[in-house]
Structure formats: structure tokens, C-alpha cells
Design a protein around this motif. Structure first.
Motif: not given
Length: 162
Positions: A44, A46-48, A64, A151, A154
């Protein structure tokens, strides 16, 4: 006569010394070696993280704002070589933690290194299924102000074989 008998004995003795060469051909039955295809990875991001900047069949690099994530698949068998490839350090110089989940062994370690733009912090996990080393590594500058460790937690927790 005595000389003739001696000569016959001598010739008989020498004739036993000549060994005949015997050639034998040995062959193994042809065995087809099937290399197992690498398993698929699940992680998974991270969003960035942006789409892979570099993508090959066995390697993907995501970036990122202040770190990069690298997924690699390497041949199994030599964990020392894999650790050196990921970190630049020999395994004996790092603390490598080993855990087991089913038939897959996981190795986790961290390191720091000096780079051209400053010091870097790295963290890696290696999943070993006996055929391949599935590697996840994350690198960032040590001077980054953000706490990317949260981060990264995760990302590393989600890293598994499918």
C-alpha cells in the motif's frame, strides 16, 4: 634353454603391464529445469507517491516529495548479496531482524549512508520464498523535517506476497 625360459617369463611379465584404455560414455537423462515465476507483491503506497518513475519487469521506483520507494525482485540464495545490493553495507555491519510467516522468511534492517547531496536514511524489508528475494526499500534525506517514519510504517506493514 635357461635364457629362453627367462625371456618368456620376462615377456609374459611385461605383457601384463600394458593396460588397455576403456572409454565409457555416461549421460544423464535430460531434465527440464523450470524456473518458478516470481510471486506478485502487494504494498500500500502512501498518498504522496507518484506513479513509477522507473519501471521494469523486476523493479519499480516511486517518488514522493522527500523520499523514494523501490520494489525489486532478486534471486534468492544469497542474503548477504541482497543486503549489500540494497544498503551498500555487508550484512555483518547491520542489525538484520528475521521473522517467519508461513513459508516466507522476512528480513528487516535500516542504514544511513553519505550521498552527494547529503546523508540518507534507508529502511528495507526482504521477503524470501526460497526462489526470490522480494525487496522493499525506502530512502530519504536525513535532514528532512517531516516524520516519514509514520508513513513508512504503513507501507512496510502492508508489504506481502500475493
Amino acid at each position: 634353454m635357461k635364457k629362453f625360459v627367462m625371456l618368456l617369463l620376462f615377456v609374459g611379465l611385461l605383457s601384463g603391464c600394458a593396460a588397455q584404455e576403456t572409454f565409457e560414455t555416461v549421460s544423464d537423462p535430460e531434465v527440464e529445469v523450470l524456473a518458478a515465476r516470481p510471486a506478485e507483491l502487494s504494498v500500500r503506497l502512501p498518498d504522496g507517491a507518484v506513479a513509477p518513475v522507473l519501471e521494469g519487469e523486476l523493479e519499480q521506483v516511486y517518488t514522493a516529495e522527500d523520499y523514494e520507494i523501490i520494489l525489486q525482485t532478486l534471486p534468492a540464495g544469497d542474503l548477504d548479496r541482497t543486503v549489500r545490493t540494497l544498503s551498500g553495507y555487508d550484512r555483518e555491519k547491520l542489525t538484520v531482524m528475521e521473522t517467519q510467516k508461513g513459508s516466507v522468511t522476512r528480513y528487516d534492517f535500516v542504514w544511513t549512508s553519505a550521498g552527494e547531496q547529503g546523508d540518507r536514511l534507508g529502511r528495507a524489508a526482504v521477503l524470501d520464498d526460497g526462489q526470490y528475494h522480494y525487496c522493499l526499500s525506502v530512502l530519504r534525506d536525513t535532514e528532512t523535517k517531516q516524520n516519514t517514519q509514520i508513513v513508512w510504517s504503513d507501507v512496510f506493514e502492508s508489504f506481502e506476497l500475493v
